[in-house]
Design an enzyme around this catalytic site. Structure first.
Site, short mmCIF file in Angstrom:
data_model
loop_
_atom_site.label_atom_id
_atom_site.label_comp_id
_atom_site.label_asym_id
_atom_site.label_seq_id
_atom_site.Cartn_x
_atom_site.Cartn_y
_atom_site.Cartn_z
N LYS A 254 0.86 -1.19 0.00
CA LYS A 254 0.00 0.00 0.00
C LYS A 254 0.89 1.24 0.00
O LYS A 254 1.71 1.42 0.89
CB LYS A 254 -0.89 -0.01 1.25
CG LYS A 254 -1.64 1.30 1.52
CD LYS A 254 -2.28 1.30 2.90
CE LYS A 254 -2.84 2.67 3.25
NZ LYS A 254 -3.40 2.72 4.63
N ASP A 259 -2.40 10.59 3.64
CA ASP A 259 -3.78 10.17 3.90
C ASP A 259 -4.47 11.17 4.82
O ASP A 259 -4.28 11.14 6.03
CB ASP A 259 -3.80 8.77 4.52
CG ASP A 259 -5.23 8.28 4.77
OD1 ASP A 259 -6.15 8.82 4.14
OD2 ASP A 259 -5.39 7.36 5.59
N LYS A 266 -9.60 12.94 8.78
CA LYS A 266 -9.03 12.60 10.08
C LYS A 266 -8.99 13.84 10.98
O LYS A 266 -9.00 14.98 10.50
CB LYS A 266 -7.60 12.08 9.90
CG LYS A 266 -7.46 10.78 9.13
CD LYS A 266 -5.99 10.44 8.95
CE LYS A 266 -5.82 9.12 8.20
NZ LYS A 266 -6.21 7.96 9.01
N ASP A 277 1.92 6.61 5.49
CA ASP A 277 0.88 5.66 5.08
C ASP A 277 1.25 4.92 3.80
O ASP A 277 0.46 4.12 3.30
CB ASP A 277 -0.46 6.39 4.92
CG ASP A 277 -1.64 5.48 5.24
OD1 ASP A 277 -1.45 4.48 5.96
OD2 ASP A 277 -2.76 5.75 4.75
N ASP A 336 -11.77 6.90 4.71
CA ASP A 336 -10.50 6.73 5.41
C ASP A 336 -10.09 5.27 5.50
O ASP A 336 -9.02 4.96 6.01
CB ASP A 336 -10.60 7.35 6.81
CG ASP A 336 -9.24 7.50 7.47
OD1 ASP A 336 -8.23 7.58 6.74
OD2 ASP A 336 -9.17 7.55 8.71
N GLU A 338 -9.17 3.49 2.99
CA GLU A 338 -8.82 3.52 1.56
C GLU A 338 -7.75 2.51 1.18
O GLU A 338 -7.69 2.07 0.03
CB GLU A 338 -8.37 4.92 1.18
CG GLU A 338 -6.92 5.28 1.44
CD GLU A 338 -6.53 5.26 2.92
OE1 GLU A 338 -5.34 5.00 3.20
OE2 GLU A 338 -7.39 5.48 3.78
N ARG A 340 -7.29 -0.61 1.81
CA ARG A 340 -7.78 -1.92 1.35
C ARG A 340 -8.33 -1.84 -0.06
O ARG A 340 -8.31 -2.83 -0.80
CB ARG A 340 -8.83 -2.44 2.33
CG ARG A 340 -10.09 -1.61 2.44
CD ARG A 340 -10.85 -1.84 3.73
NE ARG A 340 -10.15 -1.31 4.88
CZ ARG A 340 -10.56 -1.44 6.14
NH1 ARG A 340 -11.68 -2.09 6.41
NH2 ARG A 340 -9.88 -0.92 7.13
#
Length: 490
Positions: A254, A259, A266, A277, A336, A338, A340
């Protein structure tokens, strides 16, 4: 890239001790006769070494820890560092001893008296791993570390044994640099360019742009990056060191370069840490670099999905439905969650194109795994006991914490959607597990698979044994060991 400290291996030389500048480090154990060079050093310091080794303070140290004698009489050195390390130490203890030296490197140079210790190469590895400092955005000159010399009885043999470790160190440093970079520097374009540059090491690197991804049907991945000015990409890195006809092992990462959470934004506090991230993609890149540098005798493909999750007028909304490359539809309940979505498409692409013999994905995926395991262990989820056991064994061998987590149909039921094939979240309880259950839907039944949630281990707020605070590079050592032990031609 941050360059590892240069370490040379030389024959033991008693005459060099009195004139050595900077620091001198030596190995000792209470009640055990000092090695020859250490005895020579003790004589030069009029018994200061032997008195220190016999002290209560030294006896209270754990294996791998050390103490300093500042400005020792009889020497030109600034300090003598005495490390407690028995001859029958574990590799982890030897690396810890090396790290103690690496943390305190001197600008005038460091001389390590490893002599005949059987784990001298591991001492060198620990030293190199800890001697890391991320400084490209500081205007003050970087602190000099000076030359590092390990005096050993068989320098050629130790240097040969340390060579594979040096490749791992460089892979770890590459990963740390990527994770530590701010998002205004490490854009998706910059990330892809850094990976493309590894073609000079022998990797085959291919960059899939947004038009390519649309043609492939990667609607889940593309949806994540819709609110960003940075284009979404998938980078494919192939290392072909094994038999031509043999299927590769796949690593998928990933790579969310920043993010915000998207429309499900967030909280402001701590959002600056979301530069990390892309940690999963960074580990994949570091492993691929290591494999190329050491000429691994295995076929491995590394794939990373590079996106940025930003809120603007084009951004994905909660309630949107996207179609994955597999063809399944996903109701986006929380923008959030995201990572996956990115992994789902890249994992499916990896299986469709490369027909891998196995697959591991890595992601800073959930805060829930930190609640479960803290910052000591990566969460491991798997559909295959043999692969999972091999991974856990490799992680233990390298001293990288990892813990297997459960999966099951009861968790899977939480992802049921009223309007699509699935939702992208399943509620707060068991959040790391439902994330793994989501990913499992994009793994073909015949493919052995592990999912590694590295949210708690990719970046730390305090020093660890082998790294200063910040990016750790967790996973490069374990995955390199896994590939070496399980997939390389002997």
């Amino acid at each position: 890239m941050t360059q590892p400290v240069a370490i040379s291996f030389q024959h033991s030389d008693a005459e060099a001790l009195a004139s050595a500048q900077g620091r001198i480090a030596l190995l000792a154990e209470p009640g055990v006769t000092l090695a020859p060079l250490a005895r020579r050093l003790d004589k030069l310091t009029r018994g200061a070494i032997s008195r220190a080794v016999a002290s209560e303070a030294f006896g209270a140290l754990k294996a791998g820890e050390g103490m300093d004698l500042g400005f020792p009489a009889g020497l030109a050195a600034d300090a003598v560092q005495i490390l407690r390390l028995p001859r029958k130490a574990t590799p982890e203890q030897a690396r810890k001893a090396g790290a103690s030296v690496g943390k305190a490197l001197s600008g005038q140079g460091t001389l390590v008296l490893a002599e005949a210790h059987p784990l001298a190469a591991e001492i060198a590895f620990g030293l190199a791993m800890r001697a890391y400092d991320f400084t490209p955005h500081k205007t003050a000159p970087a602190k000099p570390v000076g030359a590092v010399t390990l005096m050993v009885n068989a320098p050629e043999e130790v240097a040969s044994a340390a060579r594979a470790g040096a490749a791992v160190v460089e892979g770890v440093f590459f990963t740390r640099d990527l994770v530590n970079e701010p998002a205004n520097v490490l854009t998706t374009d910059d990330f892809a360019a850094r990976l493309a540059a590894m073609q000079e090491l022998g990797l085959e690197v291919e960059i899939l742009e947004e038009d390519d991804l649309r043609k492939l049907g990667m609607g889940a991945l593309l949806g994540v990056g819709m609110g960003s000015e940075s284009p979404s990409k998938v980078v494919v890195m192939q290392w072909k060191g094994g038999p031509r006809e043999e299927a590769p092992f796949a690593l998928v990462g990933k790579g969310v370069v920043f993010d915000t959470g998207g429309i499900s934004i967030k909280p402001a506090a701590g959002m600056e840490d979301m530069t990390m991230d892309m940690g999963g993609a960074a580990v994949v890149a570091g492993v691929m670099r290591t494999l190329a540098l050491r000429g691994a005798k295995a076929n491995v493909v590394g794939l990373v999905g590079l996106v940025e999750n930003m809120p603007d007028g084009r951004a994905q909304r909660p309630g949107d439905v996207v179609r994955s490359m597999k063809g399944d539809t996903i109701e986006v309940i929380n923008t959030d969650a995201e990572g996956r979505l990115v992994l789902a498409d890249v994992m499916w692409y990896a299986q469709e194109r490369f027909k891998p013999k196995g697959m591991i994905d890595l992601a800073t995926l959930t805060g829930a795994i930190i609640i479960a395991l803290g910052h000591e262990n990566t969460g491991v989820f798997s559909n295959d006991d043999a692969l999972c056991d091999a991974l856990l064994k490799a992680a233990r061998a390298e001293g990288e914490g990892a813990w297997r987590m459960p999966m099951g149909d009861a968790y899977d039921a939480k992802l049921k959607s009223r309007i699509a094939d699935m939702m992208n979240v399943g509620g707060r309880d068991g959040g790391a597990i439902t994330a793994a259950q989501f990913l499992a839907r994009f793994v073909k039944p015949e493919v052995p698979w592990c999912h590694l949630d590295i949210a708690g281990t990719a970046l730390l707020k305090s020093d660890s044994t082998l790294a200063p605070k910040g990016a750790t590079g967790w996973g490069v050592m374990a995955l390199d060991r896994l590939i070496r032990d399980r997939f390389e031609a002997k």
